[in-house]
Write an enzyme that holds these catalytic residues in place. Sequence first.
Site, PDB file in Angstrom:
ATOM      1  N   LYS A   1       0.838  -1.209   0.000  1.00  0.00           N
ATOM      2  CA  LYS A   1       0.000   0.000   0.000  1.00  0.00           C
ATOM      3  C   LYS A   1       0.871   1.256   0.000  1.00  0.00           C
ATOM      4  CE  LYS A   1      -2.192  -1.114   3.840  1.00  0.00           C
ATOM      5  NZ  LYS A   1      -1.473  -2.374   4.144  1.00  0.00           N
TER       6      LYS A   1
ATOM      7  N   ARG B   1     -10.117   0.741   8.472  1.00  0.00           N
ATOM      8  CA  ARG B   1      -9.555  -0.571   8.764  1.00  0.00           C
ATOM      9  C   ARG B   1     -10.575  -1.521   9.372  1.00  0.00           C
ATOM     10  NH1 ARG B   1      -3.741   0.205   8.561  1.00  0.00           N
ATOM     11  NH2 ARG B   1      -2.744  -1.686   9.232  1.00  0.00           N
TER      12      ARG B   1
ATOM     13  N   ARG C   1      11.680  -6.069   5.385  1.00  0.00           N
ATOM     14  CA  ARG C   1      11.568  -4.608   5.147  1.00  0.00           C
ATOM     15  C   ARG C   1      12.511  -3.836   6.069  1.00  0.00           C
ATOM     16  NH1 ARG C   1       5.809  -1.808   5.491  1.00  0.00           N
ATOM     17  NH2 ARG C   1       5.796  -2.850   7.506  1.00  0.00           N
TER      18      ARG C   1
ATOM     19  N   ARG D   1      11.088  -1.691  11.397  1.00  0.00           N
ATOM     20  CA  ARG D   1       9.942  -1.176  12.157  1.00  0.00           C
ATOM     21  C   ARG D   1       9.688  -2.058  13.369  1.00  0.00           C
ATOM     22  NH1 ARG D   1       4.943   0.284   8.152  1.00  0.00           N
ATOM     23  NH2 ARG D   1       3.812  -0.925   9.703  1.00  0.00           N
TER      24      ARG D   1
ATOM     25  N   ARG E   1      -0.818  -8.856  13.210  1.00  0.00           N
ATOM     26  CA  ARG E   1      -1.379  -7.893  12.241  1.00  0.00           C
ATOM     27  C   ARG E   1      -2.156  -8.614  11.142  1.00  0.00           C
ATOM     28  NH1 ARG E   1       4.043  -5.272  10.799  1.00  0.00           N
ATOM     29  NH2 ARG E   1       2.960  -4.077   9.194  1.00  0.00           N
TER      30      ARG E   1
HETATM   31  P1  AP5 Z   1       4.835  -1.605   1.883  1.00  0.00           P
HETATM   32  O1  AP5 Z   1       4.541  -0.788   0.683  1.00  0.00           O
HETATM   33  O2  AP5 Z   1       5.543  -0.954   3.015  1.00  0.00           O
HETATM   34  O3  AP5 Z   1       3.496  -2.358   2.365  1.00  0.00           O
HETATM   35  P2  AP5 Z   1       2.230  -1.809   3.167  1.00  0.00           P
HETATM   36  O4  AP5 Z   1       1.026  -2.495   2.610  1.00  0.00           O
HETATM   37  O5  AP5 Z   1       2.219  -0.318   3.190  1.00  0.00           O
HETATM   38  O6  AP5 Z   1       2.569  -2.438   4.568  1.00  0.00           O
HETATM   39  P3  AP5 Z   1       2.432  -1.833   6.041  1.00  0.00           P
HETATM   40  O7  AP5 Z   1       3.156  -2.817   6.910  1.00  0.00           O
HETATM   41  O8  AP5 Z   1       2.896  -0.427   6.100  1.00  0.00           O
HETATM   42  O9  AP5 Z   1       0.920  -1.937   6.228  1.00  0.00           O
HETATM   43  P4  AP5 Z   1       0.161  -1.968   7.558  1.00  0.00           P
HETATM   44  O10 AP5 Z   1      -1.222  -1.858   7.072  1.00  0.00           O
HETATM   45  O11 AP5 Z   1       0.453  -3.123   8.450  1.00  0.00           O
HETATM   46  O12 AP5 Z   1       0.807  -0.762   8.352  1.00  0.00           O
HETATM   47  P5  AP5 Z   1       0.301   0.688   8.719  1.00  0.00           P
HETATM   48  O13 AP5 Z   1       1.477   1.567   8.676  1.00  0.00           O
HETATM   49  O14 AP5 Z   1      -0.901   1.060   7.933  1.00  0.00           O
HETATM   50  O15 AP5 Z   1       5.667  -2.883   1.396  1.00  0.00           O
HETATM   51  C1  AP5 Z   1       6.153  -3.851   2.338  1.00  0.00           C
HETATM   52  C2  AP5 Z   1       7.498  -4.422   1.837  1.00  0.00           C
HETATM   53  O16 AP5 Z   1       7.278  -5.136   0.618  1.00  0.00           O
HETATM   54  C3  AP5 Z   1       8.557  -3.356   1.515  1.00  0.00           C
HETATM   55  O17 AP5 Z   1       9.806  -3.840   1.888  1.00  0.00           O
HETATM   56  C4  AP5 Z   1       8.467  -3.165  -0.015  1.00  0.00           C
HETATM   57  O18 AP5 Z   1       9.680  -2.766  -0.587  1.00  0.00           O
HETATM   58  C5  AP5 Z   1       8.040  -4.567  -0.456  1.00  0.00           C
HETATM   59  N1  AP5 Z   1       7.152  -4.557  -1.629  1.00  0.00           N
HETATM   60  C6  AP5 Z   1       6.088  -3.738  -1.852  1.00  0.00           C
HETATM   61  N2  AP5 Z   1       5.476  -4.050  -3.012  1.00  0.00           N
HETATM   62  C7  AP5 Z   1       6.178  -5.127  -3.524  1.00  0.00           C
HETATM   63  C8  AP5 Z   1       6.015  -5.915  -4.706  1.00  0.00           C
HETATM   64  N3  AP5 Z   1       5.023  -5.685  -5.596  1.00  0.00           N
HETATM   65  N4  AP5 Z   1       6.896  -6.924  -4.900  1.00  0.00           N
HETATM   66  C9  AP5 Z   1       7.906  -7.177  -4.004  1.00  0.00           C
HETATM   67  N5  AP5 Z   1       8.093  -6.451  -2.874  1.00  0.00           N
HETATM   68  C10 AP5 Z   1       7.238  -5.438  -2.634  1.00  0.00           C
HETATM   69  O19 AP5 Z   1      -0.200   0.483  10.213  1.00  0.00           O
HETATM   70  C11 AP5 Z   1       0.691   0.188  11.258  1.00  0.00           C
HETATM   71  C12 AP5 Z   1      -0.081   0.097  12.566  1.00  0.00           C
HETATM   72  O20 AP5 Z   1      -0.690   1.391  12.862  1.00  0.00           O
HETATM   73  C13 AP5 Z   1      -1.255  -0.882  12.591  1.00  0.00           C
HETATM   74  O21 AP5 Z   1      -0.835  -2.204  12.886  1.00  0.00           O
HETATM   75  C14 AP5 Z   1      -2.131  -0.280  13.677  1.00  0.00           C
HETATM   76  O22 AP5 Z   1      -1.638  -0.582  14.952  1.00  0.00           O
HETATM   77  C15 AP5 Z   1      -1.980   1.218  13.448  1.00  0.00           C
HETATM   78  N6  AP5 Z   1      -3.003   1.733  12.522  1.00  0.00           N
HETATM   79  C16 AP5 Z   1      -2.787   2.210  11.266  1.00  0.00           C
HETATM   80  N7  AP5 Z   1      -3.936   2.575  10.698  1.00  0.00           N
HETATM   81  C17 AP5 Z   1      -4.908   2.330  11.600  1.00  0.00           C
HETATM   82  C18 AP5 Z   1      -6.323   2.487  11.580  1.00  0.00           C
HETATM   83  N8  AP5 Z   1      -6.963   2.940  10.508  1.00  0.00           N
HETATM   84  N9  AP5 Z   1      -7.012   2.136  12.697  1.00  0.00           N
HETATM   85  C19 AP5 Z   1      -6.382   1.681  13.778  1.00  0.00           C
HETATM   86  N10 AP5 Z   1      -5.043   1.482  13.861  1.00  0.00           N
HETATM   87  C20 AP5 Z   1      -4.323   1.799  12.777  1.00  0.00           C
END
Ligand code: AP5
Length: 216
Positions: free
Chosen positions: A13, A88, A127, A160, A171
Amino acid sequence: MRVILLGPPGAGKGTQAERITKDYEIPHISTGDIFRYNIKNNTELGKLAKQYTEKGLLVPDDVTNKIVEDRLSKDDCKDGFLLDGYPRNVVQAESLGKYLENKGLKIDHVLNIIVDRDELVKRLSGRRVCPSCGATYHIVTKPPKVEGICDHCGEKLIQRTDDNIESVLKRLEVYEDETKPLVEYYGKLNLIRNIDGNKPVNEVYKEIQILIGDEV
Ligand code: AP5
């Protein structure tokens, strides 16, 4: 254009959001980034969010909904935005729906990035991120030029705190229980656009471009 990026942790994402928001000139609103910024700066919100994010749990809905509404009310969101990691769960989706309805606005696309579970675990455990500029790497698929060092700003890369295997599995469980039902929720509204996120980054982006077209 108003877009929601949906998908499990590690689906890409953040990676795709960077490209979309640059090309379509809309603000990138990532609730995860907002929480990490506040944790880094040790704000009251950061202290609260830390208790949840480190365990892989969701930050309470009332707190998260308020943050997003405040952000969406800013001037730069008036012609569009991309939401990454929000909503979410159904409670957050309903809250967003009400907020937009009151403003006479609607979501144009919900992009649902689908990736196999084993691939997600590999992506998250490999990552590495830059704590200074936020650039994202992967130790196998997207390594920095110099091991452990950010290509852009020379800062030492970190893992992270929620990318340890225990938090990753939690997660993924939270995603299945709380976030995946949104596929059906937005499907009923005819907004879901499914994308095969197992493909390389450029191919995933091409698929996204075809789906959303050149509307801005
Ligand atoms: P990346 O692009 O970083 O993936 P992502 O989907 O953004 O993963 P996140 O871990 O950031 O998502 P998340 O939803 O768990 O975290 P968030 O920050 O929202 O890619 C991942 C890796 O893969 C990288 O190394 C990249 O290079 C590689 N990659 C990408 N695309 C690729 C491809 N096509 N092929 C190969 N490799 C690839 O949330 C974190 C925490 O915050 C949550 O757990 C929660 O506690 C809190 N939080 C956030 N939002 C909310 C909400 N709305 N409500 C409540 N709590 C929340």
